[in-house]
Design a protein around this motif. Structure first.
Motif, PDB file in Angstrom:
ATOM      1  N   ASN A   1       0.908  -1.060   0.139  1.00 26.11           N
ATOM      2  CA  ASN A   1      -0.174   0.572  -0.059  1.00 26.11           C
ATOM      3  C   ASN A   1       0.410   1.247   0.047  1.00 26.11           C
ATOM      4  OD1 ASN A   1      -1.537   2.255   0.231  1.00 26.11           O
ATOM      5  ND2 ASN A   1      -2.732   1.290   2.658  1.00 26.11           N
TER       6      ASN A   1
ATOM      7  N   VAL B   1      -6.586  -5.688   5.684  1.00 25.56           N
ATOM      8  CA  VAL B   1      -7.148  -4.587   5.496  1.00 25.56           C
ATOM      9  C   VAL B   1      -4.774  -4.513   6.188  1.00 25.56           C
ATOM     10  CG1 VAL B   1      -7.289  -1.624   6.640  1.00 25.56           C
ATOM     11  CG2 VAL B   1      -8.631  -4.054   6.818  1.00 25.56           C
ATOM     12  N   ILE B   2      -4.564  -3.634   4.607  1.00 26.04           N
ATOM     13  CA  ILE B   2      -3.106  -2.547   4.764  1.00 26.04           C
ATOM     14  C   ILE B   2      -2.576  -1.985   4.962  1.00 26.04           C
ATOM     15  CG2 ILE B   2      -1.175  -2.911   3.136  1.00 26.04           C
ATOM     16  CD1 ILE B   2      -2.551  -4.528   1.213  1.00 26.04           C
ATOM     17  N   GLU B   3      -2.432  -1.107   5.971  1.00 27.25           N
ATOM     18  CA  GLU B   3      -1.842  -0.242   6.639  1.00 27.25           C
ATOM     19  C   GLU B   3      -1.138   1.076   5.887  1.00 27.25           C
ATOM     20  OE1 GLU B   3      -2.668   1.115   9.853  1.00 27.25           O
ATOM     21  OE2 GLU B   3      -4.155  -0.471  10.185  1.00 27.25           O
ATOM     22  N   PRO B   4      -1.719   2.109   6.409  1.00 29.88           N
ATOM     23  CA  PRO B   4      -0.751   3.262   5.118  1.00 29.88           C
ATOM     24  C   PRO B   4       1.161   3.316   4.914  1.00 29.88           C
ATOM     25  CG  PRO B   4      -1.833   4.133   6.389  1.00 29.88           C
ATOM     26  CD  PRO B   4      -2.326   3.308   6.830  1.00 29.88           C
TER      27      PRO B   4
ATOM     28  N   SER C   1      -9.704  -4.525  -4.279  1.00 30.03           N
ATOM     29  CA  SER C   1      -9.490  -3.308  -3.222  1.00 30.03           C
ATOM     30  C   SER C   1     -10.309  -2.318  -3.157  1.00 30.03           C
ATOM     31  CB  SER C   1      -8.242  -3.622  -3.768  1.00 30.03           C
ATOM     32  OG  SER C   1      -7.238  -2.608  -4.585  1.00 30.03           O
TER      33      SER C   1
ATOM     34  N   SER D   1      -1.358   7.222   1.832  1.00 36.74           N
ATOM     35  CA  SER D   1      -1.552   7.474   3.092  1.00 36.74           C
ATOM     36  C   SER D   1      -2.469   6.866   3.944  1.00 36.74           C
ATOM     37  CB  SER D   1      -1.369   8.954   3.292  1.00 36.74           C
ATOM     38  OG  SER D   1      -2.508   9.647   2.313  1.00 36.74           O
ATOM     39  N   LYS D   2      -3.527   6.101   3.646  1.00 37.14           N
ATOM     40  CA  LYS D   2      -5.017   5.589   3.951  1.00 37.14           C
ATOM     41  C   LYS D   2      -5.206   4.254   4.110  1.00 37.14           C
ATOM     42  CE  LYS D   2      -7.680   9.232   0.697  1.00 37.14           C
ATOM     43  NZ  LYS D   2      -8.675   9.493  -0.165  1.00 37.14           N
ATOM     44  N   ARG D   3      -5.471   3.807   4.303  1.00 33.87           N
ATOM     45  CA  ARG D   3      -5.811   2.204   4.561  1.00 33.87           C
ATOM     46  C   ARG D   3      -6.572   1.666   4.063  1.00 33.87           C
ATOM     47  NH1 ARG D   3      -6.081  -0.337  10.064  1.00 33.87           N
ATOM     48  NH2 ARG D   3      -7.948  -1.336  10.214  1.00 33.87           N
TER      49      ARG D   3
ATOM     50  N   GLU E   1     -10.486   1.977   2.556  1.00 32.28           N
ATOM     51  CA  GLU E   1     -11.225   2.024   3.706  1.00 32.28           C
ATOM     52  C   GLU E   1     -12.586   2.491   4.531  1.00 32.28           C
ATOM     53  OE1 GLU E   1     -10.856  -0.080   8.076  1.00 32.28           O
ATOM     54  OE2 GLU E   1      -9.873   1.472   7.879  1.00 32.28           O
TER      55      GLU E   1
ATOM     56  N   CYS F   1      -8.601  -2.345   2.235  1.00 34.97           N
ATOM     57  CA  CYS F   1      -9.277  -2.973   2.102  1.00 34.97           C
ATOM     58  C   CYS F   1      -8.672  -3.663   0.659  1.00 34.97           C
ATOM     59  CB  CYS F   1     -10.613  -3.433   2.571  1.00 34.97           C
ATOM     60  SG  CYS F   1     -11.195  -2.232   4.185  1.00 34.97           S
TER      61      CYS F   1
END
Length: 237
Positions: free
Chosen positions: A34, A60-63, A92, A37-39, A95, A41
């Motif tokens: 990812n 969910v993949i963190e920023p 994807s 800068s956003k989460r 989120e 899914c």
């Protein structure tokens, strides 16, 4: 309305390779990155779910984070006709800001908000030469090599020199012992002379002689000890 371009970086980007024989579980690894800068899914789907086990298949993949996905092909009898039927799709979406139910979110997601990437499966069958090489490699004994340091021993020369040196050491020790015995004898004689002598004037003379004999003996002992020490030092070096 055109679909949104996939926001995730996928490695490998277009295909998953599985190497046979397929008599056991074969695993291919997938990495989802990812870069935003956003989460984000994600969800992994396949056209033949009975053939594969995917862990994790959603999440969910963190920023600026990444997730590794293991795609495990279950054992099966390979049929060349099936190779075009095995495909994967990575979906994807960003989120939602408000609380959500993951299952409902995917069902109710608008088509324009979904992003997806498709990957095909490639099956590699080992050749006869590859099978023979792997079999020989598994049967070939492995030799464990260890490195040992050699401890150097002091050099004494040949056997004859060694025997001569040991003989001389023994002689020096015997001579040293004899000198000690002679010194003790001289001291006893001096003491007896000083006690038995009726003339008082002779006592200083006897004591002086005994003292001189003792000094001579000490000098001889020091010389012999130095000689033995030097000789032993040469042997060790």
């Amino acid at each position: 309305m055109s679909k949104t371009e996939q926001i995730l970086l996928i490695d490998p980007p277009t295909e998953l390779r599985f190497r046979g024989p397929f008599t056991d579980v074969v695993t291919a690894n997938l990495k989802l990155i990812n870069p935003t800068s956003k989460r984000i899914c994600f969800k992994v789907k396949t056209t033949v779910p009975r053939r594969y086990c995917v862990r994790p298949n959603s999440g969910v993949i963190e920023p600026n984070g990444s997730v590794g996905v293991a795609v495990m092909l279950q054992p099966f009898d390979y049929d060349p006709k099936e190779k075009g039927k095995h495909k994967f799709m990575v979906q994807s979406l960003v989120e939602p800001d408000q609380p959500y139910n993951a299952e409902l979110m995917w069902k109710e997601a608008k088509p324009e908000s979904l992003m997806d990437s498709k990957l095909k499966c490639v099956f590699e069958l080992p050749t006869e030469n590859t099978i023979s090489e792997e079999r020989e490699s598994s049967l070939r004994p492995t030799v464990e090599t260890k490195s040992y340091s050699t401890v150097e021993q002091p050099s004494f020369g040949n056997d004859e020199n060694q025997r001569n040196m040991l003989s001389e050491i023994s002689e020096l020790r015997d001579e040293n012992r004899k000198l000690k015995d002679e010194g003790l004898r001289l001291r006893k004689v001096a003491m007896l002379d000083s006690v038995n002598s009726p003339v008082p004037q002779t006592r200083p003379v006897s004591h002086h002689d005994a003292e001189n004999s003792s000094n001579i003996l000490l000098v001889i002992l020091v010389f012999v000890s130095l000689a033995v020490g030097i000789f032993l030092g040469k042997i060790v070096l």
